[in-house]
Design a protein around this motif. Structure first.
Motif, short mmCIF file in Angstrom:
data_model
loop_
_atom_site.label_atom_id
_atom_site.label_comp_id
_atom_site.label_asym_id
_atom_site.label_seq_id
_atom_site.Cartn_x
_atom_site.Cartn_y
_atom_site.Cartn_z
N SER A 1 0.83 -1.21 0.00
CA SER A 1 0.00 0.00 0.00
C SER A 1 0.87 1.26 0.00
O SER A 1 0.50 2.27 -0.61
CB SER A 1 -0.96 0.00 1.18
OG SER A 1 -0.25 0.06 2.39
N ALA A 2 2.03 1.23 0.66
CA ALA A 2 2.93 2.39 0.67
C ALA A 2 3.44 2.66 -0.75
O ALA A 2 3.47 3.82 -1.19
CB ALA A 2 4.11 2.15 1.62
N VAL A 3 3.82 1.61 -1.48
CA VAL A 3 4.32 1.78 -2.85
C VAL A 3 3.21 2.33 -3.74
O VAL A 3 3.41 3.29 -4.48
CB VAL A 3 4.85 0.44 -3.41
CG1 VAL A 3 5.10 0.55 -4.89
CG2 VAL A 3 6.12 0.04 -2.69
N ILE B 1 4.55 0.00 -14.32
CA ILE B 1 5.64 0.25 -13.38
C ILE B 1 5.93 -1.08 -12.68
O ILE B 1 5.02 -1.71 -12.15
CB ILE B 1 5.29 1.31 -12.33
CG1 ILE B 1 4.96 2.64 -13.00
CG2 ILE B 1 6.45 1.49 -11.36
CD1 ILE B 1 4.53 3.73 -12.02
N GLN B 2 7.20 -1.47 -12.71
CA GLN B 2 7.63 -2.69 -12.02
C GLN B 2 8.49 -2.26 -10.84
O GLN B 2 9.50 -1.57 -11.03
CB GLN B 2 8.41 -3.60 -12.96
CG GLN B 2 8.88 -4.86 -12.31
CD GLN B 2 9.71 -5.71 -13.25
OE1 GLN B 2 9.98 -5.33 -14.38
NE2 GLN B 2 10.14 -6.86 -12.76
N VAL B 3 8.11 -2.64 -9.64
CA VAL B 3 8.83 -2.27 -8.43
C VAL B 3 9.43 -3.54 -7.82
O VAL B 3 8.75 -4.56 -7.69
CB VAL B 3 7.89 -1.58 -7.41
CG1 VAL B 3 8.64 -1.25 -6.13
CG2 VAL B 3 7.29 -0.34 -8.01
N ILE B 4 10.71 -3.46 -7.45
CA ILE B 4 11.39 -4.57 -6.80
C ILE B 4 11.94 -4.06 -5.47
O ILE B 4 12.75 -3.13 -5.44
CB ILE B 4 12.55 -5.11 -7.67
CG1 ILE B 4 12.02 -5.56 -9.03
CG2 ILE B 4 13.26 -6.27 -6.95
CD1 ILE B 4 13.09 -5.83 -10.04
N SER C 1 20.81 -3.20 4.43
CA SER C 1 20.47 -2.16 3.47
C SER C 1 19.23 -2.58 2.69
O SER C 1 19.20 -3.62 2.07
CB SER C 1 21.65 -1.95 2.51
OG SER C 1 21.34 -0.96 1.59
N HIS C 2 18.24 -1.74 2.75
CA HIS C 2 17.01 -1.97 2.00
C HIS C 2 17.11 -1.22 0.68
O HIS C 2 17.60 -0.09 0.63
CB HIS C 2 15.80 -1.48 2.78
CG HIS C 2 15.58 -2.22 4.06
ND1 HIS C 2 14.86 -3.38 4.13
CD2 HIS C 2 16.02 -1.97 5.32
CE1 HIS C 2 14.84 -3.81 5.37
NE2 HIS C 2 15.55 -2.97 6.12
N LYS C 3 16.65 -1.85 -0.38
CA LYS C 3 16.72 -1.23 -1.70
C LYS C 3 15.35 -1.28 -2.35
O LYS C 3 14.66 -2.31 -2.31
CB LYS C 3 17.73 -1.96 -2.57
CG LYS C 3 17.85 -1.38 -3.97
CD LYS C 3 19.04 -1.92 -4.74
CE LYS C 3 18.88 -3.35 -5.14
NZ LYS C 3 19.92 -3.79 -6.10
N ALA C 4 14.96 -0.16 -2.95
CA ALA C 4 13.71 -0.08 -3.71
C ALA C 4 14.07 0.36 -5.12
O ALA C 4 14.74 1.37 -5.31
CB ALA C 4 12.75 0.91 -3.07
N MET D 1 12.64 6.44 -3.60
CA MET D 1 12.47 5.89 -4.95
C MET D 1 11.33 6.58 -5.68
O MET D 1 11.44 6.98 -6.84
CB MET D 1 12.21 4.38 -4.86
CG MET D 1 11.96 3.68 -6.17
SD MET D 1 10.21 3.45 -6.64
CE MET D 1 9.50 2.67 -5.23
N ALA D 2 10.21 6.78 -4.99
CA ALA D 2 9.06 7.44 -5.61
C ALA D 2 9.36 8.89 -5.94
O ALA D 2 8.95 9.39 -7.00
CB ALA D 2 7.84 7.35 -4.68
N ASP D 3 10.10 9.58 -5.06
CA ASP D 3 10.47 10.97 -5.33
C ASP D 3 11.39 11.08 -6.54
O ASP D 3 11.22 11.97 -7.38
CB ASP D 3 11.15 11.60 -4.11
CG ASP D 3 10.18 11.82 -2.95
OD1 ASP D 3 8.95 11.81 -3.19
OD2 ASP D 3 10.66 12.00 -1.81
N LYS D 4 12.36 10.17 -6.65
CA LYS D 4 13.26 10.17 -7.80
C LYS D 4 12.49 9.91 -9.09
O LYS D 4 12.73 10.57 -10.11
CB LYS D 4 14.35 9.11 -7.64
CG LYS D 4 15.42 9.45 -6.65
CD LYS D 4 16.45 8.33 -6.59
CE LYS D 4 17.58 8.65 -5.65
NZ LYS D 4 18.61 7.58 -5.64
#
Length: 122
Positions: free
Chosen positions: A18-20, A37-40, A55-58, A85-88
């Motif tokens: 839900s955050a993504v 949009i594909q999010v990993i 380290s968390h990566k989005a 990630m969303a801001d970028k």
């Protein structure tokens, strides 16, 4: 818009999903020609054995008509990584949209200049 969210070395929870989707809705408001949009979301444990922080990566891959954009963000907190990630991605989309508008507007301006110059002076 088709959004797919997957996890690598991490299970994607309902809250992460839900955050993504909430953050990506902002991107969709700025540009309506998004195809998918594909999010990993991933977790890197390489530094954890040395006492380092996990380290968390989005990552996100956005596909629009004739364009593909890729962004990634790292942070100690997954939700902060998702926000970054969303801001970028939002910045890239706005920059791309501005380029499209300038390119579209440039053709119109040149035509207007030609017509002004071609008008007879009385």
């Amino acid at each position: 818009m088709n959004v797919s969210i997957s996890g690598h070395h991490i299970s994607v929870t309902e809250a992460m999903d839900s955050a993504v989707r909430d953050k990506l809705s902002k991107v969709e408001r700025h540009f309506d020609q998004i195809q998918s949009i594909q999010v990993i979301l991933s977790l890197d444990n390489s530094g954890a054995s040395d006492g380092g922080k996990k380290s968390h990566k989005a990552e996100a891959i956005l596909r629009a008509s004739g364009q593909e954009m890729f962004v990634q963000a790292y942070d100690d907190d997954m939700y902060k990584a998702i926000n970054e990630m969303a801001d970028k991605l939002d910045r890239q989309v706005r920059k791309y949209k501005t380029r499209l508008e300038r390119k579209k507007g440039r053709g119109g301006r040149y035509e207007d200049l030609d017509m002004v110059e071609a008008a007879p002076i009385a």
